[in-house]
Design a protein around this motif. Structure first.
Motif, PDB file in Angstrom:
ATOM      1  N   SER A 166       0.819  -1.215   0.000  1.00  0.00           N
ATOM      2  CA  SER A 166       0.000   0.000   0.000  1.00  0.00           C
ATOM      3  C   SER A 166       0.849   1.260   0.000  1.00  0.00           C
ATOM      4  N   THR A 167       2.118   1.130   0.335  1.00  0.00           N
ATOM      5  CA  THR A 167       3.023   2.288   0.422  1.00  0.00           C
ATOM      6  C   THR A 167       3.759   2.566  -0.886  1.00  0.00           C
ATOM      7  N   ALA A 168       3.482   1.790  -1.930  1.00  0.00           N
ATOM      8  CA  ALA A 168       4.251   1.895  -3.174  1.00  0.00           C
ATOM      9  C   ALA A 168       4.287   3.318  -3.730  1.00  0.00           C
ATOM     10  N   ASP A 169       3.175   4.002  -3.682  1.00  0.00           N
ATOM     11  CA  ASP A 169       3.100   5.349  -4.244  1.00  0.00           C
ATOM     12  C   ASP A 169       2.888   6.402  -3.157  1.00  0.00           C
ATOM     13  N   LYS A 170       3.195   6.036  -1.927  1.00  0.00           N
ATOM     14  CA  LYS A 170       2.972   6.970  -0.819  1.00  0.00           C
ATOM     15  C   LYS A 170       3.958   8.135  -0.903  1.00  0.00           C
ATOM     16  N   PRO A 171       3.468   9.368  -0.861  1.00  0.00           N
ATOM     17  CA  PRO A 171       4.377  10.519  -0.900  1.00  0.00           C
ATOM     18  C   PRO A 171       5.317  10.518   0.299  1.00  0.00           C
ATOM     19  N   ALA A 172       6.485  11.085   0.116  1.00  0.00           N
ATOM     20  CA  ALA A 172       7.416  11.220   1.234  1.00  0.00           C
ATOM     21  C   ALA A 172       6.796  12.122   2.294  1.00  0.00           C
ATOM     22  N   LEU A 173       6.974  11.749   3.546  1.00  0.00           N
ATOM     23  CA  LEU A 173       6.427  12.564   4.634  1.00  0.00           C
ATOM     24  C   LEU A 173       7.442  12.613   5.780  1.00  0.00           C
ATOM     25  N   PRO A 174       8.432  13.480   5.648  1.00  0.00           N
ATOM     26  CA  PRO A 174       9.451  13.584   6.702  1.00  0.00           C
ATOM     27  C   PRO A 174       8.827  14.008   8.032  1.00  0.00           C
ATOM     28  N   CYS A 175       9.620  13.915   9.077  1.00  0.00           N
ATOM     29  CA  CYS A 175       9.109  14.245  10.410  1.00  0.00           C
ATOM     30  C   CYS A 175       8.660  15.704  10.473  1.00  0.00           C
ATOM     31  N   LEU A 176       7.806  15.997  11.432  1.00  0.00           N
ATOM     32  CA  LEU A 176       7.252  17.343  11.569  1.00  0.00           C
ATOM     33  C   LEU A 176       8.331  18.385  11.848  1.00  0.00           C
ATOM     34  N   ALA A 177       9.408  17.982  12.521  1.00  0.00           N
ATOM     35  CA  ALA A 177      10.476  18.942  12.827  1.00  0.00           C
ATOM     36  C   ALA A 177      11.125  19.485  11.569  1.00  0.00           C
TER      37      ALA A 177
END
Length: 267
Positions: A166-177
């Protein structure tokens, strides 16, 4: 199975039972799924650092992904915000964060009888000059199977798609910091404000029928900068709405720009 997939599974077979530092993103998700294929779910532990810099939805998603793989999942609280070297938010912030987080994950792994820990660092990450956190992992000897095999982000997505993750096309989402401008102190309240604004903007855009793939709310101090996909950033109605939402989320002012990965690293 593709050559890249075969090499990854073989590589993890050689490592044996291990804990995976699992953020819920595409890279660590692939390492986790490959480890399950290589050595079976009972020999794998997924560890997600539960900190103020991790969006709540990411922790929930990580737990669900691990459950679907049949893997044990734990989420120890980490205390990187207690480290003043991290909280001051200098250019080496990521190093101090990763040092704390990986120490915690390594300790949890030991508690579960595991001596090996792997991360989702890929070959593209290793070439990025703004990744001081990689050094923290190297210093304590964590495994980086994607980097070691020279797997790029594109290859990660390709193998993930092959396996139906399910993560194949998941956008990058770096940490909130990573959303906070360097030199602006990291606090739980500041991170919560960023998360609140991003969730609200994404929800509004989806309801308006104009969802964005990439979205960041950058904390510039008093002002929140919303970064959207190029085709949305200059639409007047959207600009007005999202700036209002960001101000309602606790910022004194707001602006809109086109999304740029790692934008604050270049400012």
């Amino acid at each position: 199975m593709s050559t890249a997939a075969e090499r990854l599974v073989t590589h993890l077979e050689a490592i044996g039972p291990l804990a995976v530092a699992f953020s819920g993103g595409a890279d660590s998700a692939l390492v986790l799924a490959a480890a399950v294929r290589a050595i079976g779910p009972s020999a794998v532990l997924a560890v997600t650092a539960d900190s103020a810099s991790l969006a709540t939805a990411e922790l929930v998603g990580a737990a669900a992904f691990a459950h679907d793989l049949g893997v044990r999942h734990v989420a120890p609280e980490t205390g990187e915000l207690d480290n003043p070297d991290y909280a001051v938010n200098g250019r080496n912030r990521c190093y101090f964060c990763k040092s704390t987080v990986l120490d915690a994950i390594t300790a949890v792994a030991r508690d579960h009888g595991l001596t090996a820990v792997a991360t989702g660092t890929n070959a593209d990450d290793a070439r990025d000059p703004f990744r001081p956190g990689i050094r923290a992992g190297d210093e304590i000897g964590v495994h980086t199977p994607l980097r070691d095999l020279g797997m790029s982000k594109a290859e990660v997505r390709g193998v993930s798609a092959l396996w139906g993750l399910s993560t194949a096309d998941k956008p990058a989402l770096p940490c909130l910091a990573s959303r906070v401008r360097y030199g602006v102190a990291i606090t739980p309240a500041r991170l919560a404000r960023v998360e609140r604004a991003e969730v609200a903007v994404r929800t509004w855009l989806a309801a308006a029928g104009t969802p964005t793939r990439d979205l960041r709310v950058r904390d510039l101090g008093d002002v929140g900068r919303v970064e959207l996909d190029p085709h949305l950033a200059d639409v007047p109605g959207i600009r007005e709405a999202v700036t209002g939402i960001v101000c309602e989320s606790g910022f004194d002012g707001a602006e809109v720009a086109v999304f740029r990965s790692g934008a604050l690293n270049h400012e």
